[in-house]
Design a protein around this motif. Structure first.
Motif, PDB file in Angstrom:
ATOM      1  N   LEU A  47       6.427 -20.627  10.420  1.00  0.00           N
ATOM      2  CA  LEU A  47       7.422 -21.319   9.599  1.00  0.00           C
ATOM      3  C   LEU A  47       7.445 -20.536   8.301  1.00  0.00           C
ATOM      4  N   ALA A  48       8.598 -19.974   7.973  1.00  0.00           N
ATOM      5  CA  ALA A  48       8.686 -19.092   6.809  1.00  0.00           C
ATOM      6  C   ALA A  48      10.104 -19.105   6.277  1.00  0.00           C
ATOM      7  N   PHE A  49      10.312 -18.374   5.202  1.00  0.00           N
ATOM      8  CA  PHE A  49      11.672 -18.100   4.755  1.00  0.00           C
ATOM      9  C   PHE A  49      11.761 -16.628   4.426  1.00  0.00           C
ATOM     10  N   ALA A  92       8.908  -4.619  -4.071  1.00  0.00           N
ATOM     11  CA  ALA A  92       8.168  -5.892  -3.996  1.00  0.00           C
ATOM     12  C   ALA A  92       7.667  -6.157  -2.581  1.00  0.00           C
ATOM     13  N   GLN A  93       8.503  -5.890  -1.581  1.00  0.00           N
ATOM     14  CA  GLN A  93       8.094  -6.149  -0.197  1.00  0.00           C
ATOM     15  C   GLN A  93       6.809  -5.398   0.134  1.00  0.00           C
ATOM     16  N   GLU A  94       6.780  -4.110  -0.122  1.00  0.00           N
ATOM     17  CA  GLU A  94       5.610  -3.303   0.200  1.00  0.00           C
ATOM     18  C   GLU A  94       4.376  -3.803  -0.540  1.00  0.00           C
ATOM     19  N   PHE A  95       4.533  -4.117  -1.814  1.00  0.00           N
ATOM     20  CA  PHE A  95       3.413  -4.592  -2.617  1.00  0.00           C
ATOM     21  C   PHE A  95       2.867  -5.911  -2.079  1.00  0.00           C
ATOM     22  N   LEU A  96       3.756  -6.887  -1.861  1.00  0.00           N
ATOM     23  CA  LEU A  96       3.305  -8.209  -1.425  1.00  0.00           C
ATOM     24  C   LEU A  96       2.666  -8.169  -0.039  1.00  0.00           C
ATOM     25  N   VAL A  97       3.258  -7.435   0.884  1.00  0.00           N
ATOM     26  CA  VAL A  97       2.705  -7.346   2.241  1.00  0.00           C
ATOM     27  C   VAL A  97       1.336  -6.674   2.201  1.00  0.00           C
ATOM     28  N   ALA A  98       1.177  -5.638   1.388  1.00  0.00           N
ATOM     29  CA  ALA A  98      -0.111  -4.954   1.283  1.00  0.00           C
ATOM     30  C   ALA A  98      -1.164  -5.844   0.631  1.00  0.00           C
ATOM     31  N   GLU A  99      -0.769  -6.617  -0.386  1.00  0.00           N
ATOM     32  CA  GLU A  99      -1.705  -7.471  -1.120  1.00  0.00           C
ATOM     33  C   GLU A  99      -2.122  -8.716  -0.350  1.00  0.00           C
ATOM     34  N   GLU A 100      -1.159  -9.352   0.333  1.00  0.00           N
ATOM     35  CA  GLU A 100      -1.432 -10.621   1.008  1.00  0.00           C
ATOM     36  C   GLU A 100      -0.709 -10.694   2.356  1.00  0.00           C
ATOM     37  N   PRO A 101      -1.177  -9.929   3.337  1.00  0.00           N
ATOM     38  CA  PRO A 101      -0.487  -9.902   4.631  1.00  0.00           C
ATOM     39  C   PRO A 101      -0.540 -11.220   5.395  1.00  0.00           C
ATOM     40  N   GLU A 102      -1.419 -12.121   4.998  1.00  0.00           N
ATOM     41  CA  GLU A 102      -1.450 -13.431   5.652  1.00  0.00           C
ATOM     42  C   GLU A 102      -0.323 -14.339   5.170  1.00  0.00           C
ATOM     43  N   LEU A 103       0.263 -14.019   4.027  1.00  0.00           N
ATOM     44  CA  LEU A 103       1.343 -14.832   3.461  1.00  0.00           C
ATOM     45  C   LEU A 103       2.713 -14.156   3.516  1.00  0.00           C
ATOM     46  N   PHE A 104       2.735 -12.834   3.411  1.00  0.00           N
ATOM     47  CA  PHE A 104       3.993 -12.100   3.320  1.00  0.00           C
ATOM     48  C   PHE A 104       4.126 -11.137   4.490  1.00  0.00           C
ATOM     49  N   ARG A 119       5.512 -16.965   4.308  1.00  0.00           N
ATOM     50  CA  ARG A 119       5.041 -18.029   5.195  1.00  0.00           C
ATOM     51  C   ARG A 119       4.913 -19.350   4.445  1.00  0.00           C
ATOM     52  N   LEU A 120       5.336 -20.414   5.108  1.00  0.00           N
ATOM     53  CA  LEU A 120       5.208 -21.768   4.571  1.00  0.00           C
ATOM     54  C   LEU A 120       4.224 -22.596   5.388  1.00  0.00           C
ATOM     55  N   ASP A 121       3.602 -21.977   6.379  1.00  0.00           N
ATOM     56  CA  ASP A 121       2.681 -22.704   7.261  1.00  0.00           C
ATOM     57  C   ASP A 121       1.231 -22.281   7.074  1.00  0.00           C
ATOM     58  N   VAL A 122       0.940 -21.622   5.952  1.00  0.00           N
ATOM     59  CA  VAL A 122      -0.426 -21.221   5.632  1.00  0.00           C
ATOM     60  C   VAL A 122      -0.835 -21.977   4.370  1.00  0.00           C
ATOM     61  N   PRO A 123      -1.529 -23.101   4.553  1.00  0.00           N
ATOM     62  CA  PRO A 123      -1.863 -23.921   3.388  1.00  0.00           C
ATOM     63  C   PRO A 123      -2.958 -23.290   2.529  1.00  0.00           C
ATOM     64  N   PRO A 124      -3.004 -23.643   1.258  1.00  0.00           N
ATOM     65  CA  PRO A 124      -1.969 -24.423   0.565  1.00  0.00           C
ATOM     66  C   PRO A 124      -0.832 -23.514   0.112  1.00  0.00           C
ATOM     67  N   VAL A 125       0.388 -24.002   0.225  1.00  0.00           N
ATOM     68  CA  VAL A 125       1.557 -23.245  -0.228  1.00  0.00           C
ATOM     69  C   VAL A 125       1.582 -23.289  -1.755  1.00  0.00           C
TER      70      VAL A 125
END
Length: 131
Positions: free
Chosen positions: A63-65, A73-85, A100-106
């Motif tokens: 469940l994501a948006f 930004a995409q490359e940075f966020l995915v590299a930093e937090e691949p469990e969320l982005f 991702r919106l299904d990895v608590p806590p959002v």
């Protein structure tokens, strides 16, 4: 589930409801279904452009948006937090980011910032400006 948790779950909005509220709080936003998902458009009439798309049925169990992001930004966020982005299909090659919106806590404050930045990108309002 214990009674207190059940009571909280009954009162707390779902991730989709919270995302909807975040999107609709921005100026000149309209919600429509696009590609089978709730999608939020910024701008008026024919000039309206997608700035957030719920991603709940795209060949995975996330469940994501998805939203446009500033260059790099995409490359940075995915590299930093691949469990969320993640790099979403179809639009990832254009720099969009999957969140991702299904990895608590959002972290809803972060979601609000990403959504506001996406809105600013498609409306020309300058990233980081909230209404």
């Amino acid at each position: 589930m214990e009674p207190a948790a059940m009571e909280r779950a009954a009162v707390e909005p779902t991730a989709m409801e919270r995302l909807r509220a975040v999107c609709l709080a921005l100026p000149e936003v309209d919600e429509r279904v696009s590609h089978g998902e709730p999608t939020w458009f910024a701008g008026a009439g024919r000039r309206a452009r997608v700035f957030v798309m719920l991603a709940d049925h795209h060949h995975d169990d996330r469940l994501a948006f998805w939203c446009p992001a500033a260059a790099g930004a995409q490359e940075f966020l995915v590299a930093e937090e691949p469990e969320l982005f993640f790099r979403p299909p179809y639009v990832g090659h254009r720099g969009w980011i999957g969140v991702r919106l299904d990895v608590p806590p959002v972290d809803w404050e972060r979601v609000e910032d990403l959504v506001a930045d996406a809105h600013a990108l498609v409306t020309g309002g300058g990233a980081g400006q909230r209404a």
